[in-house]
Design a protein around this motif. Structure first.
Motif, PDB file in Angstrom:
ATOM      1  N   LYS A 239       2.521  -8.693   3.499  1.00 26.48           N
ATOM      2  CA  LYS A 239       2.510  -9.292   4.845  1.00 26.48           C
ATOM      3  C   LYS A 239       1.112  -9.762   5.229  1.00 26.48           C
ATOM      4  O   LYS A 239       0.939 -10.832   5.811  1.00 26.48           O
ATOM      5  N   PHE A 240       0.111  -8.939   4.921  1.00 24.38           N
ATOM      6  CA  PHE A 240      -1.276  -9.269   5.262  1.00 24.38           C
ATOM      7  C   PHE A 240      -1.698 -10.573   4.589  1.00 24.38           C
ATOM      8  O   PHE A 240      -2.268 -11.474   5.233  1.00 24.38           O
ATOM      9  N   ILE A 241      -1.432 -10.675   3.303  1.00 27.35           N
ATOM     10  CA  ILE A 241      -1.827 -11.870   2.543  1.00 27.35           C
ATOM     11  C   ILE A 241      -1.151 -13.117   3.087  1.00 27.35           C
ATOM     12  O   ILE A 241      -1.785 -14.153   3.293  1.00 27.35           O
ATOM     13  N   VAL A 242       0.141 -13.017   3.334  1.00 29.31           N
ATOM     14  CA  VAL A 242       0.896 -14.175   3.851  1.00 29.31           C
ATOM     15  C   VAL A 242       0.370 -14.591   5.217  1.00 29.31           C
ATOM     16  O   VAL A 242       0.127 -15.779   5.477  1.00 29.31           O
ATOM     17  N   GLU A 243       0.185 -13.608   6.100  1.00 31.73           N
ATOM     18  CA  GLU A 243      -0.276 -13.905   7.465  1.00 31.73           C
ATOM     19  C   GLU A 243      -1.651 -14.575   7.459  1.00 31.73           C
ATOM     20  O   GLU A 243      -1.883 -15.564   8.158  1.00 31.73           O
ATOM     21  N   LEU A 244      -2.567 -14.031   6.671  1.00 34.88           N
ATOM     22  CA  LEU A 244      -3.936 -14.562   6.670  1.00 34.88           C
ATOM     23  C   LEU A 244      -3.995 -15.957   6.041  1.00 34.88           C
ATOM     24  O   LEU A 244      -4.673 -16.851   6.556  1.00 34.88           O
ATOM     25  N   MET A 245      -3.276 -16.160   4.959  1.00 35.17           N
ATOM     26  CA  MET A 245      -3.317 -17.458   4.292  1.00 35.17           C
ATOM     27  C   MET A 245      -2.619 -18.548   5.104  1.00 35.17           C
ATOM     28  O   MET A 245      -2.986 -19.721   5.023  1.00 35.17           O
ATOM     29  N   LEU A 246      -1.648 -18.148   5.904  1.00 39.56           N
ATOM     30  CA  LEU A 246      -0.956 -19.126   6.745  1.00 39.56           C
ATOM     31  C   LEU A 246      -1.739 -19.451   8.009  1.00 39.56           C
ATOM     32  O   LEU A 246      -1.855 -20.611   8.408  1.00 39.56           O
TER      33      LEU A 246
ATOM     34  N   GLU B 202      -1.626  -9.880  14.879  1.00 35.34           N
ATOM     35  CA  GLU B 202      -0.692  -9.354  13.875  1.00 35.34           C
ATOM     36  C   GLU B 202      -1.449  -8.849  12.656  1.00 35.34           C
ATOM     37  O   GLU B 202      -1.150  -7.773  12.122  1.00 35.34           O
ATOM     38  N   ILE B 203      -2.432  -9.591  12.216  1.00 38.29           N
ATOM     39  CA  ILE B 203      -3.232  -9.188  11.069  1.00 38.29           C
ATOM     40  C   ILE B 203      -4.019  -7.916  11.384  1.00 38.29           C
ATOM     41  O   ILE B 203      -4.152  -7.027  10.538  1.00 38.29           O
TER      42      ILE B 203
ATOM     43  N   ASN C 283      -4.765  -2.267  10.090  1.00 37.04           N
ATOM     44  CA  ASN C 283      -4.887  -0.885  10.560  1.00 37.04           C
ATOM     45  C   ASN C 283      -3.854   0.014   9.886  1.00 37.04           C
ATOM     46  O   ASN C 283      -4.137   1.159   9.528  1.00 37.04           O
ATOM     47  N   ASP C 284      -2.644  -0.532   9.713  1.00 39.75           N
ATOM     48  CA  ASP C 284      -1.581   0.224   9.037  1.00 39.75           C
ATOM     49  C   ASP C 284      -1.913   0.436   7.564  1.00 39.75           C
ATOM     50  O   ASP C 284      -1.626   1.499   6.999  1.00 39.75           O
ATOM     51  N   ILE C 285      -2.511  -0.579   6.942  1.00 39.32           N
ATOM     52  CA  ILE C 285      -2.915  -0.436   5.543  1.00 39.32           C
ATOM     53  C   ILE C 285      -3.946   0.688   5.407  1.00 39.32           C
ATOM     54  O   ILE C 285      -3.840   1.545   4.530  1.00 39.32           O
ATOM     55  N   THR C 286      -4.912   0.678   6.300  1.00 45.34           N
ATOM     56  CA  THR C 286      -5.963   1.703   6.260  1.00 45.34           C
ATOM     57  C   THR C 286      -5.376   3.091   6.496  1.00 45.34           C
ATOM     58  O   THR C 286      -5.669   4.041   5.749  1.00 45.34           O
ATOM     59  N   LYS C 287      -4.537   3.198   7.498  1.00 42.91           N
ATOM     60  CA  LYS C 287      -3.936   4.500   7.838  1.00 42.91           C
ATOM     61  C   LYS C 287      -3.114   5.055   6.673  1.00 42.91           C
ATOM     62  O   LYS C 287      -3.250   6.221   6.293  1.00 42.91           O
ATOM     63  N   ASN C 288      -2.263   4.212   6.080  1.00 40.51           N
ATOM     64  CA  ASN C 288      -1.407   4.658   4.979  1.00 40.51           C
ATOM     65  C   ASN C 288      -2.213   4.954   3.713  1.00 40.51           C
ATOM     66  O   ASN C 288      -1.894   5.880   2.973  1.00 40.51           O
TER      67      ASN C 288
END
Length: 326
Positions: free
Chosen positions: A272-279, A286-287, A292-297
Motif C-alpha cells: 500500500k505504501f509503495i502504491v500510494e507514494l508512487m501515485l 494516508e501515507i 506509522n503502521d509499518i513501524t509499529k508492526n
C-alpha cells in the motif's frame, strides 16, 4: 450370508463424503463428532497413510471384470476406506475443539483435509458409474488426486507448523520483492517514471501532459523521503526474511500465529505504501498512517523475535535491528 449390497454402500459413501465436505469449515465442523485421542496429530498422520493405502486397493479391485467375481472383497475394501475417512474427520474436529495447535497450522490441515474429501466425492461418483455401467472408460481419475492429497498432508504433518510458517514467509518476501525493485528505481528520480504502474491509456495522455511537474524543492523532498523508505523497507524485508531460518522448537503456537499475522500485515502495508507514494508523489495523510503502521508492526515483530531467541545469541541481532530501524 446374504450378498452385500455394494451399490447401497457406494451410495452411502457418496452421501457421507458430500456431508463431510459441506461441514469441513470453521462454522460447521462442530457438527462432525470429535475424537478423543491423546495425540491427534500423530493419529491423523496414521489415518492419512491408511486412506492412501485403502484408496490404492479400491483402485485395484473396482474393475468391471473383477467386481462381478469379487463383490464381497470390494465391499470390504470400500468400507475400510470409508471408516478411515470417518476417523480422519473426527480427529480434525478434535483439533478444532481443543485449539492446542497454531491457527495457521490448523487452517492448513483443515484446508488440505477438505481437498482430500472432495477428491473422495469424485471417487464415490466414479465408483457408482463403474458399478452401474460396467465400464472402466476414463475410470478412477480421482485415485491419483487422493494420492497427491495424502502426500501433501503427510508432508505438512511431518514437517510441522514451523515449516509451514517458513513457507508462508518465503511467499511474503517474494511479494515484497515484486514491487520493491521498481520502487527503488523510482525513488532515484520519480519524474522519470510518471506512469510507473502502466495505468495511462490514450484517453489519459492529455491529462498527463497537463499534470504539473514538481518544482525542484518538492522533487528533492520526495526523493529524500522515498530513499529513506527504500532503506526502511529493505530492513523490514531483512527482518521478515530472518524468520525463514529455523525458529527454536520452544516457539509456542500463539507465537507462530503472531509472527504470521505481523509479517502478513507488513507485506500488505508495504504494498500500500509503495502504491500510494508512487501515485501521489507526496507524503499524504494516508501515507503517514501507513508508515506509522509499518513501524509499529516491525518493532513489534522484532521484539517478539528477541523474546523467542532470548536464550541464544540471535536475540542481539534483533536488538541491533531495532536500533538501526529507529
Amino acid at each position: 450370508m446374504t450378498k452385500p449390497d455394494l451399490k447401497s454402500l457406494i451410495q452411502s459413501f457418496q452421501d457421507a463424503t458430500q456431508y463431510w465436505v459441506n461441514n469441513l469449515n470453521n462454522e460447521d465442523i462442530t457438527k462432525l463428532k470429535a475424537s478423543k485421542v491423546s495425540k491427534p496429530l500423530d493419529e491423523l498422520l496414521k489415518l492419512v497413510k491408511l486412506v492412501k493405502a485403502h484408496t490404492t486397493k479400491v483402485g485395484i479391485i473396482f474393475k468391471p471384470d473383477t467386481l462381478e467375481k469379487q463383490e464381497q472383497p470390494a465391499y470390504n475394501t470400500l468400507e475400510k476406506l470409508s471408516e478411515s475417512l470417518v476417523f480422519t474427520t473426527s480427529v480434525v474436529s478434535q483439533l478444532h475443539s481443543e485449539q492446542q495447535i497454531s491457527k495457521i497450522f490448523y487452517q492448513e490441515i483443515l484446508s488440505q483435509v477438505r481437498l482430500l474429501i472432495e477428491s473422495n466425492v469424485e471417487l464415490a461418483n466414479e465408483l457408482m458409474t463403474i458399478y452401474q455401467e460396467k465400464t472402466d472408460e476414463g475410470r478412477l481419475v480421482s485415485v491419483g488426486k487422493i494420492w497427491s492429497n495424502c502426500d501433501s498432508l503427510v508432508t505438512l504433518l511431518e514437517n510441522g507448523p514451523l515449516a509451514l510458517l517458513t513457507n508462508k514467509i518465503k511467499l511474503s518476501v517474494t511479494l515484497i520483492e515484486d514491487g520493491f525493485d521498481e520502487f527503488s528505481e523510482w525513488a532515484k528520480n520519480p519524474e522519470d517514471m510518471d506512469d510507473a504502474f502502466g495505468f495511462s491509456d490514450e484517453d489519459d495522455e492529455e491529462d498527463a501532459e497537463n499534470e504539473e511537474e514538481l518544482d525542484e524543492q518538492q522533487l528533492n523532498k520526495l526523493i529524500e523521503f522515498a530513499k529513506k523508505w527504500v532503506k526502511k523497507i529493505e530492513l523490514v524485508k531483512l527482518l521478515i526474511s530472518s524468520f525463514k531460518k529455523s525458529l527454536p522448537k520452544t516457539t509456542t503456537s500463539s507465537q507462530v500465529d503472531e509472527i504470521y499475522d505481523l509479517q502478513k500485515n507488513l507485506t500488505n502495508l508495504i504494498d500500500k505504501f509503495i502504491v500510494e507514494l508512487m501515485l501521489n508523489r507526496e507524503e499524504t495523510r494516508e501515507i503517514e498512517l501507513i508508515k506509522n503502521d509499518i513501524t509499529k508492526n516491525s518493532i513489534k515483530l522484532a521484539k517478539l523475535a528477541e523474546s523467542i531467541h532470548k536464550d541464544d545469541k540471535k536475540s542481539s541481532w534483533y536488538s541491533t535491528w531495532i536500533t538501526k530501524y529507529d
